[in-house]
Design a protein around this motif. Structure first.
Motif, PDB file in Angstrom:
ATOM      1  N   GLY A 172       1.307  -2.907 -12.532  1.00 51.59           N
ATOM      2  CA  GLY A 172       1.942  -1.650 -12.165  1.00 51.59           C
ATOM      3  C   GLY A 172       2.544  -1.749 -10.779  1.00 51.59           C
ATOM      4  N   ASN A 173       3.867  -1.611 -10.686  1.00 47.72           N
ATOM      5  CA  ASN A 173       4.530  -1.750  -9.385  1.00 47.72           C
ATOM      6  C   ASN A 173       5.100  -0.423  -8.888  1.00 47.72           C
ATOM      7  N   GLY A 174       4.365   0.670  -9.171  1.00 50.90           N
ATOM      8  CA  GLY A 174       4.699   1.956  -8.585  1.00 50.90           C
ATOM      9  C   GLY A 174       4.129   2.073  -7.187  1.00 50.90           C
ATOM     10  N   VAL A 175       4.005   3.315  -6.701  1.00 45.98           N
ATOM     11  CA  VAL A 175       3.552   3.532  -5.327  1.00 45.98           C
ATOM     12  C   VAL A 175       2.161   2.955  -5.091  1.00 45.98           C
ATOM     13  N   LEU A 176       1.212   3.256  -5.962  1.00 46.03           N
ATOM     14  CA  LEU A 176      -0.162   2.788  -5.775  1.00 46.03           C
ATOM     15  C   LEU A 176      -0.235   1.266  -5.802  1.00 46.03           C
ATOM     16  N   GLY A 177       0.426   0.649  -6.771  1.00 45.19           N
ATOM     17  CA  GLY A 177       0.401  -0.806  -6.858  1.00 45.19           C
ATOM     18  C   GLY A 177       0.990  -1.464  -5.632  1.00 45.19           C
ATOM     19  N   CYS A 178       2.097  -0.916  -5.123  1.00 43.44           N
ATOM     20  CA  CYS A 178       2.729  -1.499  -3.937  1.00 43.44           C
ATOM     21  C   CYS A 178       1.860  -1.334  -2.694  1.00 43.44           C
ATOM     22  N   GLU A 179       1.215  -0.178  -2.554  1.00 45.17           N
ATOM     23  CA  GLU A 179       0.346   0.022  -1.392  1.00 45.17           C
ATOM     24  C   GLU A 179      -0.842  -0.932  -1.429  1.00 45.17           C
ATOM     25  N   ALA A 180      -1.449  -1.087  -2.599  1.00 41.20           N
ATOM     26  CA  ALA A 180      -2.589  -2.003  -2.715  1.00 41.20           C
ATOM     27  C   ALA A 180      -2.161  -3.447  -2.485  1.00 41.20           C
ATOM     28  N   ALA A 181      -0.970  -3.815  -2.950  1.00 42.93           N
ATOM     29  CA  ALA A 181      -0.462  -5.178  -2.724  1.00 42.93           C
ATOM     30  C   ALA A 181      -0.309  -5.448  -1.237  1.00 42.93           C
ATOM     31  N   ALA A 182       0.202  -4.473  -0.497  1.00 48.32           N
ATOM     32  CA  ALA A 182       0.378  -4.651   0.940  1.00 48.32           C
ATOM     33  C   ALA A 182      -0.965  -4.857   1.637  1.00 48.32           C
ATOM     34  N   ARG A 202       1.758  39.115  -5.305  1.00 44.74           N
ATOM     35  CA  ARG A 202       1.931  37.714  -5.698  1.00 44.74           C
ATOM     36  C   ARG A 202       3.301  37.223  -5.222  1.00 44.74           C
ATOM     37  N   ARG A 203       3.328  35.966  -4.793  1.00 44.43           N
ATOM     38  CA  ARG A 203       4.578  35.365  -4.342  1.00 44.43           C
ATOM     39  C   ARG A 203       4.812  34.060  -5.083  1.00 44.43           C
ATOM     40  N   PRO A 204       6.041  33.792  -5.507  1.00 43.79           N
ATOM     41  CA  PRO A 204       6.324  32.503  -6.156  1.00 43.79           C
ATOM     42  C   PRO A 204       6.031  31.349  -5.198  1.00 43.79           C
ATOM     43  N   PHE A 205       5.596  30.250  -5.779  1.00 50.00           N
ATOM     44  CA  PHE A 205       5.299  29.045  -4.991  1.00 50.00           C
ATOM     45  C   PHE A 205       6.533  28.158  -5.007  1.00 50.00           C
ATOM     46  N   ALA A 206       7.171  28.006  -3.843  1.00 54.68           N
ATOM     47  CA  ALA A 206       8.452  27.288  -3.773  1.00 54.68           C
ATOM     48  C   ALA A 206       8.461  26.311  -2.605  1.00 54.68           C
ATOM     49  N   PRO A 207       7.640  25.257  -2.659  1.00 55.01           N
ATOM     50  CA  PRO A 207       7.573  24.321  -1.537  1.00 55.01           C
ATOM     51  C   PRO A 207       8.757  23.355  -1.520  1.00 55.01           C
ATOM     52  N   VAL A 208       8.957  22.725  -0.375  1.00 56.06           N
ATOM     53  CA  VAL A 208       9.833  21.553  -0.294  1.00 56.06           C
ATOM     54  C   VAL A 208       8.929  20.346  -0.525  1.00 56.06           C
ATOM     55  N   PRO A 209       9.024  19.690  -1.682  1.00 58.32           N
ATOM     56  CA  PRO A 209       8.121  18.568  -1.966  1.00 58.32           C
ATOM     57  C   PRO A 209       8.226  17.476  -0.895  1.00 58.32           C
ATOM     58  N   TYR A 210       7.086  16.857  -0.607  1.00 56.39           N
ATOM     59  CA  TYR A 210       7.041  15.795   0.404  1.00 56.39           C
ATOM     60  C   TYR A 210       6.062  14.725  -0.034  1.00 56.39           C
ATOM     61  N   PHE A 211       6.460  13.469   0.119  1.00 57.66           N
ATOM     62  CA  PHE A 211       5.481  12.395  -0.056  1.00 57.66           C
ATOM     63  C   PHE A 211       5.772  11.277   0.927  1.00 57.66           C
ATOM     64  N   TRP A 212       4.747  10.472   1.169  1.00 54.73           N
ATOM     65  CA  TRP A 212       4.911   9.332   2.056  1.00 54.73           C
ATOM     66  C   TRP A 212       4.154   8.144   1.483  1.00 54.73           C
ATOM     67  N   SER A 213       4.542   6.961   1.943  1.00 51.87           N
ATOM     68  CA  SER A 213       3.843   5.736   1.563  1.00 51.87           C
ATOM     69  C   SER A 213       3.901   4.771   2.729  1.00 51.87           C
ATOM     70  N   ASP A 214       2.764   4.156   3.041  1.00 56.33           N
ATOM     71  CA  ASP A 214       2.686   3.144   4.097  1.00 56.33           C
ATOM     72  C   ASP A 214       2.502   1.778   3.452  1.00 56.33           C
ATOM     73  N   GLN A 215       3.428   0.868   3.732  1.00 55.30           N
ATOM     74  CA  GLN A 215       3.354  -0.496   3.211  1.00 55.30           C
ATOM     75  C   GLN A 215       3.710  -1.455   4.336  1.00 55.30           C
ATOM     76  N   TYR A 216       2.739  -2.290   4.725  1.00 52.06           N
ATOM     77  CA  TYR A 216       2.882  -3.151   5.900  1.00 52.06           C
ATOM     78  C   TYR A 216       3.176  -2.259   7.109  1.00 52.06           C
ATOM     79  N   ALA A 217       4.211  -2.569   7.886  1.00 54.87           N
ATOM     80  CA  ALA A 217       4.557  -1.732   9.038  1.00 54.87           C
ATOM     81  C   ALA A 217       5.575  -0.665   8.677  1.00 54.87           C
ATOM     82  N   LEU A 218       5.919  -0.575   7.407  1.00 56.24           N
ATOM     83  CA  LEU A 218       6.980   0.324   6.963  1.00 56.24           C
ATOM     84  C   LEU A 218       6.408   1.662   6.502  1.00 56.24           C
TER      85      LEU A 218
END
Length: 435
Positions: free
Chosen positions: A164-174, A343-359
């Motif tokens: 699996g070369n998605g986010v998790l696989g790439c992070e573990a490889a690093a 009640r208020r609708p939930f309308a976030p700006v999605p955010y994600f990050w990934s750390d691989q090596y120094a990147l």
């Protein structure tokens, strides 16, 4: 005040955020937090990074200590599984754990009738046939998973195959390469993380992994080979569909996850690709969901979305709590005080990050499923890049790798709401030029 509790199912980041928001918003009734793991709520992103590397120990992952949880007045039920939910009566069926009211004499399971329920059960790691019971084959979703893999990597010169070369696989490889192990990264798609970030950004990541010594292989897994030393039930390699064998001392299956909804059999609930919710995170009257398990109508993007991202878990947990209390106030179960909540609708700006090596890779908005991607490489050697993602003529997502925080903040503003593609391109160029 209701004699019935609000139950939060899932002692996760989303579940803890929901519990804390319930108390902050004035819920003074019983509050039950249910988790199937024995551990106190902990943070999951470091599992594939700092914890796996060994630079952090488990106690550093705790979101709250017991002393910090005490003021919430929780009925905390760890090691307890929710096995069913009657949506009409808002009644949970529980199995195991301390303090669960017995349903039948001599059995450690029971029913819990609730004023409201927030479901934050997250996702479960996918596996492959033949992996169960085979020593050396790992998944990476829980703290116990991460500690088991870390123990294997504590030995010198291991051959690790990551399927699996998605986010998790790439992070573990690093992490494994930084620890000095031989790493092979196997993916059905030849470009790592392509589904999440697009082909051009994925190719830049592939360059970095190869430069760090990771072997990249494209193919489907057909099965596993046993160790040649005769060790019982221990993995010795991964067989691909083309007949080739990748020798391995350890295997990590990073082939995605499935929403943890198998226990929700009530036909009143839609559990296709997570628990289906409206714009307020409600799956049914008095039943809400938050985090990786929730698929809700995003009011800005106009379609149901589900995010497996850490920031979304916290934000949605708080939103679900506030909206549940607003509903209970209408029912007369909760006293909202002098200012009735709505009640208020939930309308976030999605955010994600990934750390691989120094990147460090950071993305806002929607990057997956784009019908248009424009990538600007600022410095190929440093892998610095900015990518813009579009859908139906609008820019809906932006990604940056290796750029300073000032630019990141400016890029977020570009996709806070969908904007016409050409306008977004100009704004990205201006933000990038600002340095």
């Amino acid at each position: 005040m209701s004699a019935r509790p609000i139950a939060v199912v899932g002692a996760s980041a989303a579940g803890l955020a929901a519990a804390e928001a319930l108390r902050r918003s004035g819920w003074r009734g019983p509050l039950v937090l249910i988790g199937d793991e024995e551990q106190l709520p902990y943070d999951r992103p470091p599992l594939s990074k700092q914890l796996l590397h060994g630079s952090w120990e488990p106690d550093r992952l705790l979101l709250r200590t017991r002393d910090q949880l005490d003021p919430l007045g929780l009925d905390l039920r760890l090691g307890t599984r929710a096995t069913g939910l009657d949506a009409v009566t808002r009644t949970l069926t529980l199995d195991g754990g301390v303090g669960v009211p017995p349903l039948e004499q001599g059995r450690e399971w029971g029913r819990l009738a609730c004023a409201g329920v927030i479901i934050a059960t997250g996702v479960a790691a996918r596996t492959l046939p033949g992996a169960d019971g085979l020593a050396g084959v790992h998944t990476l979703r829980t703290l116990d998973d991460a500690l088991a893999l870390r123990a294997g990597l504590a030995e010198a010169a291991r051959r690790l195959v990551i399927v699996g070369n998605g986010v998790l696989g790439c992070e573990a490889a690093a992490v494994a390469r930084e620890l000095g192990h031989d790493v092979t990264l196997v993916g059905r798609d030849p470009v790592p993380m392509a589904a999440a970030v697009g082909t051009e950004v994925g190719e830049l990541l592939a360059e970095e992994h190869r430069a760090q010594g990771v072997r990249m292989v494209t193919g489907a897994v057909a099965g596993f080979a046993a160790a040649e030393d005769g060790a019982p039930a221990r993995v010795g390699g991964v067989r691909l569909a083309d007949g080739s064998l990748l020798p391995a001392d350890l295997v990590l299956l990073a082939i995605g996850s499935a929403p943890a909804v198998g226990w929700l059999a009530d036909p009143a609930l839609d559990t296709s690709d997570g628990l289906r919710c409206d714009a307020y995170c409600a799956a049914a009257p008095g039943i809400y969901a938050a985090g990786d398990v929730a698929r809700w109508d995003h009011p800005v993007h106009g379609r149901p979305l589900r995010f497996e991202h850490r920031m979304n878990a916290t934000e949605q947990g708080m939103a679900a709590a506030r909206n549940l209390l607003a509903e209970l106030a209408v029912e007369g179960v909760h006293d909202p005080g002098d200012t009735p909540a709505e009640r208020r609708p939930f309308a976030p700006v999605p955010y994600f990050w990934s750390d691989q090596y120094a990147l460090k890779i950071q993305a806002y908005g929607l990057t997956a499923g784009a019908d248009r991607v424009e990538t600007t490489v600022l410095d190929r050697a440093e892998r610095r890049t900015v990518a813009l993602y579009g859908r139906d003529g609008n820019a809906v997502g932006v990604l940056a790798a290796g750029v300073p925080p000032r630019q990141i903040r400016a890029l977020r503003a570009v996709v806070a709401t969908p904007v016409p593609w050409d306008e977004a391109r100009e704004r990205v160029a201006a933000a990038t030029a600002a340095g």
